[in-house]
Design a protein around this motif. Structure first.
Motif, PDB file in Angstrom:
ATOM      1  N   LEU A 139       0.683  -1.265   0.009  1.00 10.98           N
ATOM      2  CA  LEU A 139      -0.139  -0.036   0.098  1.00 10.98           C
ATOM      3  C   LEU A 139       0.889   1.129   0.157  1.00 10.98           C
ATOM      4  O   LEU A 139       0.666   2.308  -0.901  1.00 10.98           O
ATOM      5  CB  LEU A 139      -1.031  -0.189   1.122  1.00 10.98           C
ATOM      6  CG  LEU A 139      -1.693   1.230   1.537  1.00 10.98           C
ATOM      7  CD1 LEU A 139      -2.728   1.527   0.315  1.00 10.98           C
ATOM      8  CD2 LEU A 139      -2.733   1.089   2.627  1.00 10.98           C
ATOM      9  N   GLU A 159      -5.418   3.147  -4.438  1.00 11.96           N
ATOM     10  CA  GLU A 159      -6.446   2.169  -5.081  1.00 11.96           C
ATOM     11  C   GLU A 159      -6.337   2.146  -6.456  1.00 11.96           C
ATOM     12  O   GLU A 159      -6.879   1.228  -7.095  1.00 11.96           O
ATOM     13  CB  GLU A 159      -7.706   2.295  -4.456  1.00 11.96           C
ATOM     14  CG  GLU A 159      -8.551   3.488  -4.770  1.00 11.96           C
ATOM     15  CD  GLU A 159      -9.643   3.978  -4.267  1.00 11.96           C
ATOM     16  OE1 GLU A 159     -10.437   4.698  -4.644  1.00 11.96           O
ATOM     17  OE2 GLU A 159     -10.165   3.198  -3.279  1.00 11.96           O
ATOM     18  N   SER A 326     -16.085  -1.115 -10.672  1.00 10.47           N
ATOM     19  CA  SER A 326     -15.373  -2.285  -9.933  1.00 10.47           C
ATOM     20  C   SER A 326     -14.931  -3.311 -10.383  1.00 10.47           C
ATOM     21  O   SER A 326     -13.943  -4.019 -10.124  1.00 10.47           O
ATOM     22  CB  SER A 326     -16.309  -2.406  -8.633  1.00 10.47           C
ATOM     23  OG  SER A 326     -17.286  -3.272  -9.114  1.00 10.47           O
ATOM     24  N   ARG A 329     -11.245  -3.226 -11.851  1.00 12.84           N
ATOM     25  CA  ARG A 329     -10.447  -3.257 -10.855  1.00 12.84           C
ATOM     26  C   ARG A 329     -10.385  -4.678 -10.126  1.00 12.84           C
ATOM     27  O   ARG A 329      -8.987  -5.050  -9.950  1.00 12.84           O
ATOM     28  CB  ARG A 329     -10.816  -1.995  -9.600  1.00 12.84           C
ATOM     29  CG  ARG A 329     -10.851  -0.783 -10.075  1.00 12.84           C
ATOM     30  CD  ARG A 329     -11.285   0.334  -9.178  1.00 12.84           C
ATOM     31  NE  ARG A 329     -11.551   1.720  -9.632  1.00 12.84           N
ATOM     32  CZ  ARG A 329     -10.433   2.515  -9.490  1.00 12.84           C
ATOM     33  NH1 ARG A 329      -9.550   2.170  -8.750  1.00 12.84           N
ATOM     34  NH2 ARG A 329     -10.678   3.794  -9.956  1.00 12.84           N
TER      35      ARG A 329
END
Length: 477
Positions: A139, A159, A326, A329
C-alpha cells in the motif's frame, strides 16, 4: 444462501468426479432388478477372454505425445523472429557497435543516480521487504506512485495503482483485463512488438493503425477510425514512441481521445517514456486530457531511472464516469494474483526513488539523448538514400531507406545484415515493427561511438548506392 448453494454445487461436482468414491450425485433409490442386470453386465466384463482379475481402465493414449499448447505455439516475438533469421557476421577488422538494443545500461555510460542506489541499499538493510507483498503491491509503495503522478486533471490514490514486474507485465495485465479471445485491439505501426506478441497468444486480433513519418509520426486518424468495429476492446497509444522517438502534441492527443470517445473504446496508454522528452517539447499524460475516455496508463522505472533490470512497473487506473467501475479493478486484482509480480525490495525503495532522485539526473540524461539524436540525425541527413526522422524524446531514431538507390539489397533486413558484415554496425530493421524499408537506431551509446557508427553507415551507403533511374520502369527490367 448463495454461499451455501455455491458450496453445495462445488461438493456435487467433486463427488461427480469420483473424488469421494461416488460416480453419481443422484439420490434416487435404485430398482433392485435393474441393479441385478447391471451387476451381471459388470461381472461379464471382468471375465472377458477368461481373465479372472478386474480389467484396468484403458489409457486414452498408447504412446507419449506431449505437444506445446496453442498459446505457446501462437506466441511469437517479431524482433526475435527476424533477428534470429539474420546471418550476423561482423567484420573482424572493426569493433562491433550495436545500435539495436533498447537497454540504456549496455555501454555503462548511463548509470542510474546514487540516490536510486542508496534507496535500494536502505530497503535491503531494513530487512522489511524479504517476504511476500500483496499481489497488487505494498500500500505504501502504491501510494508513493499515486502521489508522484497525481495531478488536478487526473487525481490518483493508492487504490488506482497496480504494481507489476516491469512495464511489460503492466501491459500484459491491461490487455488481459480488457480483451477476450476474438476481440481486436488497435496498435500503432510502427510500434512496440510486445503488443502483438501478447495479443495474438491470447487469441486477440491486432489491427495496425498507421503513423506518418512525413508528419513526425503522427497518427493517421482517419485510417485509425476506419479500423474500429464492435469487437474493438482497446486502443494502444504509445507516447513518446518506441521505435520512432516521436512525441505527440497536446492537440494531437486530444484528437486521438475524440476518436476513442466517439466509439466508446478505452485506451491503454504506454507512457514508459513520458518523462524522457527533449527540451522545447511537452508530453502531457493522456489521462490529464481525457474527459470521458477511461485509460489504463502503463509505466515504470526502467527508462527514466535507467534500471530496466529491476523490473518495476505499474498501471495507473484513470476511470471516467465510472466506466471501468469495480469490475475492471477487481479483474486486475485477480490477474495480479496469478503470479506475484513486482520485486518487494524495489517496492520498499520505491518511495525514496521517486521522491529523492534529483532533477539534475533527469536533465543530464535528456541532454545526452538529445545531443546524440542531433548528431545521428545531422550525420545521416546528408547521406544520399537515407531519410532520418528527428525524434523529440525517448531513446530512438528511425531512418528511412530509399531502396531504389540500393538495388543490391532486397529489403531493410538484407540492408542491415550486410551493414553488420561490412561495417560491424547493427541497426534493427524496422520490419521487426512491421514497417519495412526503415531501420531503428538506439541513441544511448557513448557519443564517440555514435559518431563512429554514423561514419561507417555513410561509407556503407557510399559504396552501395546507385543513381535512381528517372524512369521507374527501368528498375523492373
Amino acid at each position: 444462501m448463495s454461499s451455501r448453494m455455491d458450496k453445495k454445487s462445488y461438493a456435487l461436482q467433486m463427488n461427480g468426479n469420483g473424488l469421494h468414491g461416488q460416480t453419481s450425485v443422484t439420490s434416487k433409490r435404485q430398482n433392485p432388478a435393474a441393479a441385478n442386470v447391471k451387476g451381471e453386465r459388470e461381472n461379464a466384463a471382468r471375465h472377458v477372454k477368461g481373465s479372472a482379475s478386474p480389467t484396468k481402465a484403458k489409457s486414452r493414449r498408447h504412446r507419449w505425445e506431449v505437444e506445446p499448447s496453442k498459446m505457446a505455439n501462437d506466441t511469437l516475438n517479431p524482433i526475435r523472429a527476424i533477428v534470429d533469421g539474420m546471418e550476423l557476421t561482423p567484420n573482424p577488422d572493426k569493433a562491433m557497435i550495436s545500435l539495436s538494443i533498447g537497454d540504456p545500461t549496455v555501454f555503462g555510460n548511463l548509470p542510474t543516480d546514487e540516490a536510486v542506489l542508496q534507496a535500494l541499499k536502505d530497503a535491503i538493510d531494513s530487512q522489511k521487504y524479504n517476504g511476500y507483498a500483496p499481489s497488487v503491491g505494498y500500500l505504501k509503495s502504491r501510494q508513493a506512485v499515486a502521489n508522484f503522478y497525481s495531478c488536478p486533471e487526473a487525481p490518483l490514490e493508492a487504490e488506482d495503482v497496480i504494481l507489476a514486474s516491469g512495464c511489460s507485465q503492466a501491459i500484459d495485465l491491461s490487455i488481459s483485463v480488457l480483451c477476450n479471445p476474438g476481440d481486436n485491439i488497435l496498435v500503432p505501426c510502427p510500434g512496440f512488438s510486445l503488443y502483438k506478441t501478447l495479443a495474438v497468444s491470447m487469441g486477440i486480433e491486432v489491427k495496425l493503425y498507421d503513423l506518418l513519418p512525413e508528419k513526425s509520426w503522427e497518427v493517421d486518424l482517419q485510417q485509425m477510425e476506419s479500423l474500429i468495429d464492435e469487437r474493438t476492446s482497446c486502443m494502444i497509444v504509445t507516447n513518446p514512441s518506441n521505435p520512432c522517438g516521436s512525441v505527440f502534441s497536446q492537440e494531437h492527443l486530444q484528437r486521438i481521445l475524440q476518436v476513442a470517445s466517439r466509439h466508446c473504446v478505452p485506451i491503454l496508454a504506454d507512457e514508459i517514456y513520458s518523462d524522457m522528452v527533449f527540451p522545447g517539447c511537452s508530453c502531457p499524460s493522456m489521462a490529464s486530457l481525457s474527459a470521458d475516455v477511461p485509460i489504463l496508463s502503463c509505466s515504470g522505472l526502467a527508462k527514466r531511472w535507467l534500471v530496466p533490470g529491476w523490473r518495476m512497473g505499474w498501471i495507473l487506473i484513470h476511470d471516467r464516469n465510472d466506466v471501468f467501475g469495480s469490475k475492471i479493478r477487481q479483474g486486475l486484482v485477480k490477474l495480479s494474483q496469478r503470479i506475484l509480480g513486482a520485486c518487494t525490495i524495489i517496492q520498499g525503495a520505491l518511495g525514496s526513488i521517486l521522491n529523492d532522485t534529483p532533477r539534475s539526473f533527469y536533465n543530464s540524461t535528456i541532454r545526452f539523448l538529445k545531443t546524440n539524436s542531433e548528431i545521428c540525425f545531422n550525420e545521416l541527413s546528408s547521406v544520399p538514400g537515407l531519410n532520418p526522422v528527428m525524434p523529440s524524446g525517448a531513446m530512438y531514431l528511425m531512418v528511412g531507406i530509399d531502396m531504389n538507390h540500393f538495388p543490391g539489397f532486397k529489403d531493410d533486413v538484407d540492408f542491415t545484415q550486410q551493414l553488420v558484415t561490412e561495417q560491424s554496425v547493427f541497426c534493427l530493421p524496422a520490419s521487426a515493427f512491421e514497417y519495412p524499408n526503415f531501420f531503428r537506431i538506439v541513441v544511448t551509446v557513448p557519443e564517440e561511438m555514435m559518431v563512429e557508427a554514423c561514419g561507417r553507415i555513410r561509407e556503407f551507403c557510399r559504396r552501395h548506392r546507385r543513381p535512381c533511374s528517372r524512369n521507374s520502369n527501368d528498375l523492373d527490367q
